[in-house]
Design an enzyme around this catalytic site. Structure first.
Site, PDB file in Angstrom:
ATOM      1  N   LYS A  17      26.461  56.502  33.515  1.00  0.00           N
ATOM      2  CA  LYS A  17      25.154  55.978  33.119  1.00  0.00           C
ATOM      3  C   LYS A  17      24.067  57.028  33.296  1.00  0.00           C
ATOM      4  CE  LYS A  17      21.995  54.160  35.391  1.00  0.00           C
ATOM      5  NZ  LYS A  17      21.103  53.427  36.325  1.00  0.00           N
TER       6      LYS A  17
ATOM      7  N   ASP B 219      22.703  49.595  32.319  1.00  0.00           N
ATOM      8  CA  ASP B 219      22.259  49.227  33.657  1.00  0.00           C
ATOM      9  C   ASP B 219      22.341  47.700  33.791  1.00  0.00           C
ATOM     10  OD1 ASP B 219      20.134  48.227  32.209  1.00  0.00           O
ATOM     11  OD2 ASP B 219      18.587  49.126  33.484  1.00  0.00           O
TER      12      ASP B 219
END
Length: 240
Positions: free
Chosen positions: A134, A152
């Site tokens: 991420k 997220d």
């Protein structure tokens, strides 16, 4: 004959997953300017700030990074910083010692492997201490301009409510969302068979806009569905 795009598993209770192209278009109208809310001046600062944002908010990170980046400007200075001093600066975020060790280790990795520069390469970024998929997607998307979905908590939550996935693991959520985007972009590819091939032009912007919508409207505890501009498109999976 080529095989049709793989569809992600349908979320439990969802009759018609929201069309990804229509959602992207609607979000683009709502949030014409979409960028990361982490304050930064270069790729190194964005990378450090993104690492610090784990398990806290962008607002809180932005409260500590001005002092952090002024006392240790650049990876060379941060690589040589005393852990106790860095801990004192980042302590308001929680887990101060752990965060300090991670960003000092990151700075040392940048100096030793890349001459202090942030590499525009997924594997190279993920090989740095403390950098996951991420975080690498955030930096490569927001700074280097790639079309990459950074998953997220907000992106994951909205993806499930929109019926794009039923999974919770970020990598699996990413796979399901990309499959939904691909399937819905095909002519007649939407779950209701009405899509006209509308495409999601930029996954980075889609992710940023999902985050903004998740923070402002589709919140975790009290989603404001009655006020939501996506309400007519959203199956509201898991929303009471």
């Amino acid at each position: 004959m080529p095989s049709p795009p793989r569809r992600p598993p349908r979320a439990s209770g969802c009759e018609t997953p929201a069309d990804a192209g229509l959602i992207a278009s609607r979000l683009a109208e709502l949030y014409t300017v979409a960028r990361t809310e982490l304050d930064h001046r270069d790729a190194v600062e964005l990378l450090v700030a993104t690492m610090l944002s784990a398990q806290t908010t962008d607002v809180r990170v932005n409260q500590v990074t001005p002092e952090l980046f002024s006392r240790w400007p650049g990876p060379a200075a941060l690589a040589g910083a005393e852990e106790e001093a860095v801990t004192a600066v980042v302590r308001p975020l929680g887990m101060g010692a752990t965060r300090a060790r991670r960003i000092i280790g990151l700075a040392r990795g940048l100096m030793e492997r890349h001459g202090g520069e942030v590499p525009d390469d997924q594997a190279a970024l993920e090989a740095l201490p403390g950098v996951g998929r991420k975080t690498a997607h955030v930096v490569r998307g927001a700074w280097f301009g790639h079309s990459l979905l950074a998953v997220d908590t907000h992106v994951g939550r909205l993806a499930r409510r929109l019926g794009w996935t039923e999974r919770t693991d970020p990598r699996q959520v990413e796979e399901d969302v990309l499959a939904r985007v691909e399937a819905d972009a095909a002519p007649g590819g939407a779950a209701d068979g009405t899509a006209d091939g509308a495409d999601v032009e930029d996954l980075t912007l889609l992710g940023l806009r999902l985050i903004l919508h998740g923070r402002r409207v589709c919140t975790a505890r009290a989603p404001r569905c009655a006020e939501c501009a996506l309400a007519d498109l959203c199956p509201q999976v898991g929303v009471a």
